[in-house]
Write an enzyme that holds these catalytic residues in place. Sequence first.
Site, short mmCIF file in Angstrom:
data_model
loop_
_atom_site.label_atom_id
_atom_site.label_comp_id
_atom_site.label_asym_id
_atom_site.label_seq_id
_atom_site.Cartn_x
_atom_site.Cartn_y
_atom_site.Cartn_z
N LYS B 77 0.84 -1.19 0.00
CA LYS B 77 0.00 0.00 0.00
C LYS B 77 0.88 1.25 0.00
O LYS B 77 1.93 1.27 0.63
CB LYS B 77 -0.90 -0.01 1.24
CG LYS B 77 -1.96 1.08 1.27
CD LYS B 77 -2.89 0.93 2.49
CE LYS B 77 -3.94 2.02 2.54
NZ LYS B 77 -4.84 1.89 3.72
N SER B 152 -9.82 2.07 2.82
CA SER B 152 -8.90 2.76 1.95
C SER B 152 -7.91 1.84 1.23
O SER B 152 -7.34 2.25 0.22
CB SER B 152 -8.13 3.80 2.75
OG SER B 152 -7.27 3.18 3.69
N SER B 176 -10.08 -0.17 7.07
CA SER B 176 -9.47 0.01 5.76
C SER B 176 -8.80 -1.22 5.16
O SER B 176 -8.43 -1.21 3.99
CB SER B 176 -8.44 1.15 5.79
OG SER B 176 -9.09 2.39 5.71
#
Lengths: 96, 489
Positions: B77, B152, B176
């Site tokens: 990420k 997210s 997330s």
Amino acid sequence: MAKMTKDEVIEVAHLARLAITDEEAIHFAEQLEAITNAMELLNELDTENVEPTTHVLPMVNVMREDIAEEGLPRETVLKNVKEHEAGQVKVPTILE
Amino acid sequence: MKFHDKTAAELQELLHSNEATIADLTKQTIERINQLDPKVDAFLAMNEEQAMAKATELDNTPMDQRGPLFGLPIGVKDNIMTEGLVTTASSRILEGFNPIYNATVVEKLRAAGMITVGKLNMDEFAMGSSNENSYYKKTRNPWNLDYVPGGSSGGSTAAVAAGEVPFTLGSDTGGSIRQPAAFCGVVGMKPTYGRVSRFGLIAFASSLDQIGPITRNVKDNALLLQAIAGHDEKDSTSADVEVPDFAAALTGDITGLRIGVPKEYFAEGVSESAKQAVYNALEVLKEKGATVEEISLPHSKYALATYYLLASSEASSNLSRFDGIRYGYRTNKASSLLDFYMNTRAEGFGDEVKRRIMLGTYALSSGYYDAYYKKAQKVRTLIKQDFDKAFEKYDVIVSPTTPTPAFKIGEIIDDPLTMYANDILTIPVNLAGVPAISVPCGFDGDMPLGLQIIGNYFDEETVYRVADVFEKATDFHKKTPQLWEGAAQ
């Protein structure tokens, strides 16, 4: 229900160092008013004798010995600086 | 030979029997990403050259010196620092930012012999539930490209769901990892707060943030958590506790396991499809020897408000470092120093980030501090106590991961409160700091649904054991989106 005005948003934006137009402030005022009103749900709860939680685990300050160590090489530190000169960070002129 | 549908163990078998090399595997992974990602848009930056060089180097390591993840590809990420590989947290304010060190988790991946193939899209600074808040691109859900992947960590879950890469890292502040894992039909774990070092994770809300693994099956997830977990002296909030052997916890036996099912997690707003999928899952777990009882977590309905006050307050402080001086985006419109800061930040941050910075600044400002911030910290105590009490009697708590399946891109982006409600079932877990996983447990039409299994502090072992038993008894994790086979190879 708390009312969030355009002027309050401009004040908060200033505290947060965010430039904001009047138009944006009106838009954000509506949204932030809805959000803060939803947050008022918490007032239902009597929390007078409740301790606040800042961290869920027992935390202690972690210290290291106070011994001088070499820092990062200057070249590495300057790697992401937009403008630099003679090993110094260069910023725009703001004084006449 | 196809690699993208294999587990870690199957890939190791191919490598150990010399049917494939790490270079073959890395090359095919990159080719598949290049082929599929124009549709999915999960990756922000690729690491092709370095990944191939690393693969060739790792191929020289003798087989008996290789661990279970050695030579396998992973995506990271974009809020996790990767030295020499651009890291932006999907924000304009970090456009082109090139980290000068690795996050501790990235060092650990290296030590395990994993190969970072690229960086994954996310909502800006991990603020969002749809990936629509990225400055750079909108990631799409591989199950239906008109739908959001969640957020997210939507890039991380979409990449795994599309079979682009078998492993990714995400971060979870209010859901997330688990919410996008549910939306994309993959396995995502948020470990106990403090289990994994946050050093090198771009901070959103420091008392809630936790890095965790995303995979297509439970065993691989346990292996990846094993690789990244552990105390780190560079993170004063990382816990100095022993890391157990997570894969060894997958015994297949849940006889006598006590499951609590919180009635508040099946309340108004939770879709029939999500509820039904969990009821079905509970039947499966009962058949395997677990007992199921309804419980109450009475402060659940206060979690959303508590979370947005605390997370935004912490964010407003954490994000004050972005001032355009030493790194990151810099405005070219400034006639004073104050102007310089204000324009840099106004031009560098997106709307959702600004909303949360302003909400946090407001909640922390004098006159409102007690009414908002301190109040929320107190309610956090009550929410934590709900969990403490439940875990005196139950081994795990089970619920839907999300109230609904994925929604369409653009559907709710202009309505922050509705968007926030996506995380209503995952947020309490972060406030309490306990671990939880999302595993695939059904479909609503074509779109996947997730089962959330919540465990006690530092008891990821039980969470994994239950998840593994459920996975072995069901076929949901074997289903793949249409574009899975659409790609060549």
